[in-house]
Enzyme design. Structure first.
Site, PDB file in Angstrom:
ATOM      1  N   SER A 263       0.552  -1.451  -0.412  1.00 48.87           N
ATOM      2  CA  SER A 263      -0.194  -0.206   0.052  1.00 48.87           C
ATOM      3  C   SER A 263       0.832   1.594   0.221  1.00 48.87           C
ATOM      4  O   SER A 263       1.725   1.414  -0.984  1.00 48.87           O
ATOM      5  CB  SER A 263      -0.683   0.055   1.196  1.00 48.87           C
ATOM      6  OG  SER A 263      -2.018   0.377   0.912  1.00 48.87           O
ATOM      7  N   LYS A 267       4.489   2.179  -2.406  1.00 46.60           N
ATOM      8  CA  LYS A 267       4.725   3.093  -3.457  1.00 46.60           C
ATOM      9  C   LYS A 267       5.970   3.538  -2.514  1.00 46.60           C
ATOM     10  O   LYS A 267       7.186   4.063  -3.589  1.00 46.60           O
ATOM     11  CB  LYS A 267       3.834   4.413  -2.971  1.00 46.60           C
ATOM     12  CG  LYS A 267       2.145   4.630  -3.216  1.00 46.60           C
ATOM     13  CD  LYS A 267       1.530   5.405  -2.403  1.00 46.60           C
ATOM     14  CE  LYS A 267       0.242   5.183  -1.905  1.00 46.60           C
ATOM     15  NZ  LYS A 267      -1.000   4.615  -2.843  1.00 46.60           N
ATOM     16  N   TRP A 354     -10.314   0.602  -5.875  1.00 46.13           N
ATOM     17  CA  TRP A 354      -9.340   1.756  -5.421  1.00 46.13           C
ATOM     18  C   TRP A 354      -7.942   1.845  -6.113  1.00 46.13           C
ATOM     19  O   TRP A 354      -7.518   2.808  -5.857  1.00 46.13           O
ATOM     20  CB  TRP A 354      -9.115   2.299  -3.751  1.00 46.13           C
ATOM     21  CG  TRP A 354      -9.348   3.186  -2.803  1.00 46.13           C
ATOM     22  CD1 TRP A 354      -7.852   3.578  -2.065  1.00 46.13           C
ATOM     23  CD2 TRP A 354      -9.637   4.501  -3.081  1.00 46.13           C
ATOM     24  NE1 TRP A 354      -8.081   4.291  -1.876  1.00 46.13           N
ATOM     25  CE2 TRP A 354      -8.370   5.407  -2.384  1.00 46.13           C
ATOM     26  CE3 TRP A 354     -10.599   4.798  -3.538  1.00 46.13           C
ATOM     27  CZ2 TRP A 354      -8.764   6.709  -2.240  1.00 46.13           C
ATOM     28  CZ3 TRP A 354     -10.888   6.598  -3.744  1.00 46.13           C
ATOM     29  CH2 TRP A 354      -9.904   7.254  -2.967  1.00 46.13           C
ATOM     30  N   HIS A 404      -7.791  -5.521   0.066  1.00 51.29           N
ATOM     31  CA  HIS A 404      -5.980  -4.913   0.099  1.00 51.29           C
ATOM     32  C   HIS A 404      -5.340  -5.577   1.425  1.00 51.29           C
ATOM     33  O   HIS A 404      -6.214  -5.285   2.296  1.00 51.29           O
ATOM     34  CB  HIS A 404      -6.835  -3.837   0.286  1.00 51.29           C
ATOM     35  CG  HIS A 404      -5.612  -2.829   0.342  1.00 51.29           C
ATOM     36  ND1 HIS A 404      -4.865  -2.187  -0.848  1.00 51.29           N
ATOM     37  CD2 HIS A 404      -5.254  -1.968   0.996  1.00 51.29           C
ATOM     38  CE1 HIS A 404      -4.425  -1.400  -0.719  1.00 51.29           C
ATOM     39  NE2 HIS A 404      -4.591  -1.326   0.832  1.00 51.29           N
TER      40      HIS A 404
HETATM   41  C1  GCU Z   1      -5.214   5.073   2.227  1.00 56.27           C
HETATM   42  C2  GCU Z   1      -5.086   5.853   0.321  1.00 56.27           C
HETATM   43  C3  GCU Z   1      -4.066   5.183  -0.649  1.00 56.27           C
HETATM   44  C4  GCU Z   1      -3.209   3.351   0.107  1.00 56.27           C
HETATM   45  C5  GCU Z   1      -3.266   3.229   1.728  1.00 56.27           C
HETATM   46  C6  GCU Z   1      -2.683   2.875   2.707  1.00 56.27           C
HETATM   47  O1  GCU Z   1      -6.526   3.480   1.685  1.00 56.27           O
HETATM   48  O2  GCU Z   1      -5.397   5.956  -0.030  1.00 56.27           O
HETATM   49  O3  GCU Z   1      -2.988   5.512  -0.919  1.00 56.27           O
HETATM   50  O4  GCU Z   1      -2.494   3.171  -0.767  1.00 56.27           O
HETATM   51  O5  GCU Z   1      -4.713   4.028   2.476  1.00 56.27           O
HETATM   52  O6  GCU Z   1      -1.450   2.738   2.640  1.00 56.27           O
HETATM   53  O7  GCU Z   1      -3.252   2.039   3.199  1.00 56.27           O
END
Ligand code: GCU
Length: 421
Positions: A263, A267, A354, A404
C-alpha cells in the site's frame, strides 16, 4: 481529546475508499490517454543502447524528484551509527537468529533512530541468505508475538479499531499489540525457505500525519523545501539506511536483497528501489495511486484525492497535477522502468479497486521496453492475466483473489522471485 477524535476522523476519511461520484470504477469511463515514452529523452531523441538508458534514467529520476516525490536532501548522514541491541540465536526452536539493531541518525541517544528487526535462518547458504527488507505499518513487535522484540515507543496511528482492541493506547503501542499483524508476516515460512527478513517501522522515520514535518528525521534535517521529499521520500530514505546496515552483515547475500512494501509502503518500496540500485528486487504489494498504478487512467484513487487526504506524502510540487494528470511529465510505468534491469514485482488484489489492479498491470507492462533495451524481458504478456496466475520475467505481476492485504499467497510468489535472482 477533541484533537484526537478529529485526527481519527480525518484518518478514517482519508483511508476509506471514497464512494462519491467522481471516483471511476467503470472501465468505460477511463479517458483515452497517451503515456509518456520511457525511452524518449525530453529533447525528443530516443534511447537505443544501454548507455543511452543510463542518461535517460538520470533524467527520469530527476522528473520524479521534481514533480512527484521530491528530492532526497541527504544521503547517509555523517555520524550515523549502528547499535546492536538484541541477539537471540535460538529463535523459532533454534531455526533462526533474531537481532535488533538501532540505527542512530543524530548524535544523541534520544533519536531520531530506526529500530531494525532482523530474523535470519541459522543455516546460511554459501554467499549469504536472500533477504527481504520490509517496511511495516504497526511496529516490529506486531510481526511476531515474541516478547524478545522491542515494543515500539514511536508514534502509532490510533485507528478506532486498534484502540478498541487495546493495541494502541492514545498514540503508543501496548503489550497487547504483540503479534497483532502475524497474518501479514509468515516469518517461519520465510525462514524455512532459507530467506531472512529485515523490517522496520515506518513511523520511526516520519510519523504518518500532516504536522508540517516537525517530527521524525525532520527534527535533524529540517523542514523540506517545496521540491524536497514528503513522507514517502523520507520512508524510502529510511530503507536505504537499513540497507547500509545489511551491507555490514556477512550472513546477508548482498546481491539478493529485496525491498518490500504494501500500500503506501508499496509506493515507498518503488521509490526506494528506483533510487537505490542495491535493491535487486523491488516488490510493490497493492500500492495503487502514486505507486504502481497509472495516474492517467483516473481509475479509483486519483492524484487530487491523494494529495488532499495525505498532503504530507509527496512533494508540494505534485499538487499542480490535481485534476490534471495528463500534464504530468511522467507516469508510473516509468517509475517501474527505473528499476531495470533489476527485478520488479507488482502485485494486485482483485477487490482492491481503489488501487486500480488493471492500472498496476499496465504500468508493469509498459515498463517492458526499457527492460528489453537492457537485454531483459518484462511481463511477457499483453493482457492482464487471470486470477492467481503469476506472469513475468524481470517484471513480474499477479492479481490474486481477495482484498487489499498481504497474504501467504503473495509471499509465496515473492519467495519464488527472490530465489531466481
Ligand atoms: C489509503 C490511500 C492509499 C494507500 C492506502 C494505504 O487508502 O488512499 O493511497 O495506499 O491508504 O496505505 O493503506
Amino acid at each position: 481529546m477533541f484533537a484526537r477524535i478529529l485526527l481519527s476522523l480525518t484518518f478514517l476519511m482519508a483511508t476509506l475508499p471514497c464512494s462519491s461520484q467522481d471516483v471511476i470504477y467503470d472501465e468505460a469511463k477511463v479517458p483515452t490517454y497517451t503515456l509518456p515514452d520511457p525511452l524518449r529523452f525530453e529533447d525528443g531523441t530516443l534511447v537505443t543502447t544501454p548507455a543511452d538508458w543510463g542518461k535517460r534514467r538520470a533524467e527520469l529520476l530527476g522528473l520524479f524528484e521534481d514533480h512527484v516525490y521530491g528530492k532526497t536532501p541527504i544521503a547517509r548522514p555523517e555520524g550515523m551509527r549502528f547499535e546492536p541491541r538484541t541477539k537471540i540465536t535460538d529463535f523459532l526452536d533454534g531455526k533462526a537468529t533474531l537481532e535488533e539493531i538501532r540505527i542512530h541518525f543524530g548524535k544523541g541517544e534520544g533519536g531520531p533512530y530506526l529500530d531494525l528487526l532482523l530474523i535470519k535462518p541459522n543455516r546460511i547458504p554459501e554467499g549469504g541468505a536472500p533477504t527481504f527488507l520490509a517496511l511495516n505499518f504497526a511496529g516490529n513487535h506486531t510481526l511476531h508475538p515474541s516478547t524478545e522484540i522491542t515494543l515500539s515507543t514511536s508514534w502509532m496511528r490510533s485507528g478506532a479499531d486498534d484502540i478498541e482492541q487495546g493495541l494502541v493506547d492514545d498514540d503508543r503501542a501496548t503489550e497487547k499489540a504483540r503479534g497483532s499483524r502475524v497474518s501479514r508476516w509468515p516469518v517461519e515460512k520465510l525462514i524455512d525457505a532459507g530467506t531472512a527478513l529485515a523490517s522496520f517501522y515506518y513511523g520511526d522515520i516520519d510519523p504518518d500525519f500532516d504536522d508540517g514535518f516537525e517530527n521524525g528525521i525532520h527534527t535533524i534535517f529540517g523542514k523540506p523545501k517545496p521540491d524536497e521529499w514528503g513522507s514517502i521520500g523520507a520512508w524510502a530514505w529510511g530503507a536505504s539506511r537499513a540497507m547500509d546496515y545489511l551491507e555490514t552483515d556477512e550472513a546477508i547475500d548482498q546481491k539478493r536483497v529485496a525491498i518490500f512494501g504494501h500500500s503506501r509502503l508499496g509506493k515507498t518500496a518503488l521509490w526506494a528501489g528506483a533510487q537505490d540500485e542495491r535493491f535487486a528486487l523491488v516488490i510493490s504489494n497493492n500500492s495503487g495511486c502514486g505507486g504502481a498504478a497509472l495516474s492517467r487512467r483516473h481509475f479509483g484513487e486519483r492524484v487530487a484525492r491523494i494529495n488532499t487526504a495525505f498532503p504530507h506524502w509527496f512533494a508540494d510540487t505534485f499538487v499542480q497535477y490535481n485534476e490534471n494528470e495528463a500534464a504530468l511529465p511522467v507516469d508510473q510505468h516509468q517509475l517501474i522502468a527505473l528499476i531495470a534491469p533489476r527485478m520488479a514485482y507488482v502485485a494486485s488484489a482483485v477487490e482492491d479497486e481503489w488501487a486500480d489492479p488493471k492500472g498496476e498491470f499496465l504500468a508493469a507492462k509498459h515498463a517492458g521496453p526499457v527492460y528489453e533495451v537492457l537485454g531483459k524481458k518484462g511481463v511477457g504478456v499483453d493482457d492482464q492475466p487471470g486470477l492467481n496466475s503469476p506472469v513475468g520475467n524481470s517484471v513480474r505481476y499477479h492479481v490474486r483473489t481477495g482484498k487489499h492485504d498481504v497474504t501467504d499467497y503473495d509471499w509465496e510468489q515473492y519467495i519464488r522471485a527472490i530465489k531466481v535472482l
